[in-house]
Design a protein around this motif. Structure first.
Motif, PDB file in Angstrom:
ATOM      1  N   GLY A 143      46.399  47.285  48.093  1.00  0.00           N
ATOM      2  CA  GLY A 143      45.646  46.407  48.983  1.00  0.00           C
ATOM      3  C   GLY A 143      46.402  45.199  49.468  1.00  0.00           C
ATOM      4  O   GLY A 143      45.891  44.442  50.300  1.00  0.00           O
ATOM      5  N   THR A 219      40.678  48.517  43.770  1.00  0.00           N
ATOM      6  CA  THR A 219      41.746  47.866  44.519  1.00  0.00           C
ATOM      7  C   THR A 219      42.846  47.542  43.516  1.00  0.00           C
ATOM      8  O   THR A 219      42.826  48.036  42.400  1.00  0.00           O
ATOM      9  CB  THR A 219      41.234  46.608  45.250  1.00  0.00           C
ATOM     10  N   SER A 226      43.053  41.174  48.286  1.00  0.00           N
ATOM     11  CA  SER A 226      42.888  42.503  48.877  1.00  0.00           C
ATOM     12  C   SER A 226      41.447  42.774  49.314  1.00  0.00           C
ATOM     13  O   SER A 226      41.223  43.486  50.303  1.00  0.00           O
ATOM     14  CB  SER A 226      43.354  43.587  47.905  1.00  0.00           C
ATOM     15  N   ARG A 227      40.461  42.216  48.582  1.00  0.00           N
ATOM     16  CA  ARG A 227      39.048  42.430  48.930  1.00  0.00           C
ATOM     17  C   ARG A 227      38.241  41.167  48.649  1.00  0.00           C
ATOM     18  O   ARG A 227      37.304  41.165  47.862  1.00  0.00           O
ATOM     19  CB  ARG A 227      38.478  43.623  48.141  1.00  0.00           C
ATOM     20  N   ASP A 230      34.309  41.279  49.294  1.00  0.00           N
ATOM     21  CA  ASP A 230      33.616  42.116  48.312  1.00  0.00           C
ATOM     22  C   ASP A 230      33.609  41.459  46.933  1.00  0.00           C
ATOM     23  O   ASP A 230      32.605  41.522  46.211  1.00  0.00           O
ATOM     24  CB  ASP A 230      34.285  43.486  48.227  1.00  0.00           C
TER      25      ASP A 230
END
Length: 244
Positions: A143, A219, A226-227, A230
């Protein structure tokens, strides 16, 4: 357990080589969702600190304690502690001392450590961010694009040797009774649970947790980059869950 407030302050503790800056995108998302989140730069990770390299694990724990005092953490108004990766040493020690002031601990691709744990007992000097190939062998970089990795390299601060050579001191099992959420990124929750139940030493304390849940966020090891959206949503949801 008694009911906890459903909107506590979140204290975001980053892992090795990182400061409060690592949580910037996550904080933006949490703030937009109406949540109060305070990112932390632990002692030894501030590049402007002239005594940075001599900071200890005790210094890091004391800094989190001071921040808890600053935001008014108390048994009737507990905070949520979010610990990423190598923050597990100071956070585990903190929970041992202040379990009654923490509504929940959320481990991000991390988990509690056993008493006596020493990250690098034979380390000579500091621990800088490893070269990319070695870092990839130690933790998933899924990611993260080239720009993210370059920014990581640019802003990373070597881990102070005293922090990594000092054993984690725990006086009892209070830290195991704190409601816990494990955000599983590099491994799934099912894999972590299986390793814990099979007696894997890295997950020994996970098997002892009295109030734990796992949440998958597939991830790499640095989901705050990377996220981030979320991860922020998971933190907001987990931290708003009351325990009875």
């Amino acid at each position: 357990m008694t009911n906890r407030t459903n909107d506590p302050t979140l204290l975001l503790i980053p892992g090795h080589w990182l400061g409060a800056w690592a949580w910037e995108q996550v904080v933006d998302h949490l703030t937009a969702a109406g949540r109060h989140a305070v990112p932390v730069t632990l002692p030894g990770l501030d590049p402007q600190d002239p005594q940075r390299a001599t900071r200890t694990l005790d210094d890091q724990v004391a800094a989190i304690e001071a921040l808890m005092d600053e935001v008014g953490a108390a048994p009737e108004r507990p905070v949520v502690i979010v610990g990423h990766s190598g923050a597990n040493a100071p956070v585990s020690q903190l929970l041992d001392r202040h379990a009654n002031r923490v509504a929940r601990v959320i481990w991000v691709d991390s988990g509690p450590v056993a008493p006596g744990t020493v990250f690098a007992p034979d380390l000579d000097g500091e621990l800088p961010l490893p070269p990319l190939d070695l870092l990839r062998a130690q933790a998933s970089l899924d990611g993260l694009d080239d720009q993210m990795l370059a920014e990581f390299r640019r802003r990373a601060v070597p881990q102070p040797g005293p922090v990594l050579r000092q054993p984690v001191r725990l006086s009892g099992d209070a830290h195991l009774r704190v409601p816990t959420t494990l955000v599983c990124c590099s491994l799934s929750g099912a894999q972590m649970t299986e390793l814990a139940q099979s007696g894997h030493p890295m997950f020994a304390e996970v098997a002892k947790l009295e109030h734990a849940q796992t949440v998958d966020l597939p991830t790499g090891h640095w989901p705050m980059w990377s996220r981030p959206a979320d991860l922020a949503e998971l933190l907001a949801t987990a931290s708003a869950t009351d325990e009875d």
